[in-house]
Design a protein around this motif. Sequence first.
Motif, mmCIF file in Angstrom:
data_model
loop_
_atom_site.group_PDB
_atom_site.id
_atom_site.type_symbol
_atom_site.label_atom_id
_atom_site.label_comp_id
_atom_site.label_asym_id
_atom_site.label_seq_id
_atom_site.Cartn_x
_atom_site.Cartn_y
_atom_site.Cartn_z
ATOM 1 N N GLY A 166 1.261 -0.930 0.048
ATOM 2 C CA GLY A 166 0.439 -0.215 -0.061
ATOM 3 C C GLY A 166 0.642 1.684 0.054
ATOM 4 N N HIS A 167 1.955 1.601 -0.147
ATOM 5 C CA HIS A 167 3.216 2.187 -0.442
ATOM 6 C C HIS A 167 2.812 3.556 -1.483
ATOM 7 N N CYS A 168 2.468 4.489 -1.468
ATOM 8 C CA CYS A 168 2.019 5.329 -2.458
ATOM 9 C C CYS A 168 1.431 5.362 -3.342
ATOM 10 N N LYS A 169 0.072 5.361 -2.589
ATOM 11 C CA LYS A 169 -0.749 4.567 -2.870
ATOM 12 C C LYS A 169 -1.582 5.918 -3.596
ATOM 13 N N ALA A 170 -1.953 6.847 -3.546
ATOM 14 C CA ALA A 170 -2.390 8.092 -4.009
ATOM 15 C C ALA A 170 -1.997 7.890 -5.576
ATOM 16 N N LEU A 171 -0.655 8.489 -5.714
ATOM 17 C CA LEU A 171 0.200 8.331 -7.086
ATOM 18 C C LEU A 171 0.121 7.417 -7.620
ATOM 19 N N GLN A 172 -0.172 6.046 -7.226
ATOM 20 C CA GLN A 172 -0.840 4.924 -8.323
ATOM 21 C C GLN A 172 -2.349 5.447 -8.539
ATOM 22 N N THR A 173 -2.545 5.443 -7.765
ATOM 23 C CA THR A 173 -4.415 5.737 -8.445
ATOM 24 C C THR A 173 -3.884 6.620 -9.450
ATOM 25 N N SER A 174 -3.889 8.313 -9.077
ATOM 26 C CA SER A 174 -3.495 8.807 -10.250
ATOM 27 C C SER A 174 -2.674 9.043 -11.186
ATOM 28 N N PHE A 175 -2.204 7.737 -11.311
ATOM 29 C CA PHE A 175 -1.371 7.574 -12.138
ATOM 30 C C PHE A 175 -2.505 6.701 -13.327
ATOM 31 N N PHE A 176 -3.358 5.157 -12.864
ATOM 32 C CA PHE A 176 -4.218 4.382 -13.148
ATOM 33 C C PHE A 176 -5.090 5.550 -13.517
ATOM 34 N N GLU A 177 -5.467 6.419 -13.275
ATOM 35 C CA GLU A 177 -7.039 6.963 -13.420
ATOM 36 C C GLU A 177 -6.057 8.171 -15.124
ATOM 37 N N CYS A 178 -4.936 8.431 -15.269
ATOM 38 C CA CYS A 178 -4.373 9.193 -16.402
ATOM 39 C C CYS A 178 -4.800 8.342 -17.337
ATOM 40 N N LYS A 179 -4.304 6.879 -17.115
ATOM 41 C CA LYS A 179 -3.773 5.670 -18.074
ATOM 42 C C LYS A 179 -4.942 5.868 -18.202
ATOM 43 N N ARG A 180 -6.164 5.507 -17.452
ATOM 44 C CA ARG A 180 -7.428 5.124 -18.720
ATOM 45 C C ARG A 180 -8.264 6.462 -18.804
ATOM 46 N N SER A 181 -7.942 7.364 -18.784
ATOM 47 C CA SER A 181 -8.710 8.213 -19.827
ATOM 48 C C SER A 181 -8.165 8.758 -20.937
ATOM 49 N N MET A 182 -7.327 8.182 -20.941
ATOM 50 C CA MET A 182 -6.446 7.916 -22.495
ATOM 51 C C MET A 182 -7.348 7.083 -23.170
ATOM 52 N N LEU A 183 -8.354 5.865 -22.452
ATOM 53 C CA LEU A 183 -9.219 5.056 -23.344
ATOM 54 C C LEU A 183 -10.504 5.680 -23.585
ATOM 55 N N ASP A 184 -10.810 6.209 -23.214
ATOM 56 C CA ASP A 184 -11.734 7.632 -22.511
ATOM 57 C C ASP A 184 -12.481 8.296 -24.062
ATOM 58 N N ASN A 185 -13.357 8.070 -24.428
ATOM 59 C CA ASN A 185 -13.612 8.500 -25.905
ATOM 60 C C ASN A 185 -13.950 11.017 -25.714
ATOM 61 N N ARG A 186 -14.168 10.909 -23.864
ATOM 62 C CA ARG A 186 -14.709 12.076 -23.755
ATOM 63 C C ARG A 186 -13.532 12.417 -23.358
ATOM 64 N N SER A 187 -12.498 11.702 -23.242
ATOM 65 C CA SER A 187 -11.433 12.658 -22.899
ATOM 66 C C SER A 187 -11.088 13.890 -23.855
ATOM 67 N N ARG A 188 -11.196 13.305 -25.392
ATOM 68 C CA ARG A 188 -11.013 14.835 -26.627
ATOM 69 C C ARG A 188 -10.858 15.417 -26.094
ATOM 70 N N PHE A 189 -12.469 15.879 -24.965
ATOM 71 C CA PHE A 189 -12.781 17.701 -25.171
ATOM 72 C C PHE A 189 -12.503 17.848 -24.409
ATOM 73 N N ARG A 190 -12.333 17.114 -23.421
ATOM 74 C CA ARG A 190 -12.496 17.275 -21.782
ATOM 75 C C ARG A 190 -10.248 17.043 -21.269
ATOM 76 N N GLY A 191 -9.729 16.549 -21.963
ATOM 77 C CA GLY A 191 -8.590 15.927 -21.613
ATOM 78 C C GLY A 191 -7.642 15.228 -20.965
ATOM 79 N N ARG A 192 -6.841 14.816 -20.963
ATOM 80 C CA ARG A 192 -6.638 13.694 -19.221
ATOM 81 C C ARG A 192 -6.589 14.024 -18.489
ATOM 82 N N LYS A 193 -6.841 13.369 -17.239
ATOM 83 C CA LYS A 193 -6.173 13.512 -15.901
ATOM 84 C C LYS A 193 -4.789 13.663 -16.200
ATOM 85 N N GLY A 194 -4.605 14.140 -15.247
ATOM 86 C CA GLY A 194 -3.749 14.230 -14.424
ATOM 87 C C GLY A 194 -2.242 15.437 -14.633
ATOM 88 N N TYR A 195 -1.675 15.363 -14.922
ATOM 89 C CA TYR A 195 -0.316 16.436 -15.413
ATOM 90 C C TYR A 195 0.622 16.493 -16.096
#
Length: 75
Positions: free
Chosen positions: A46-75
Amino acid sequence: MPKFYEDKEEDGRACSGIREDFKACLLQNDCVVKEGKMPSQCLKEGHCKALQTSFFECKRSMLDNRSRFRGRKGY
């Protein structure tokens, strides 16, 4: 705290800032440094859990068709 900055040279990959911070967090964690465990074992604990979650969300947003309009999550 994020260590990635806009001025820094990017490698051109998606979610590179979060990837770099996640990697640094794992490699500088006491679990890896002092105990000598593998980073994958520290993730299971369970170490670095917050960064692991945000990295997962960023990668998942690449597959989301809505991200074309909203942009990728993360930084």
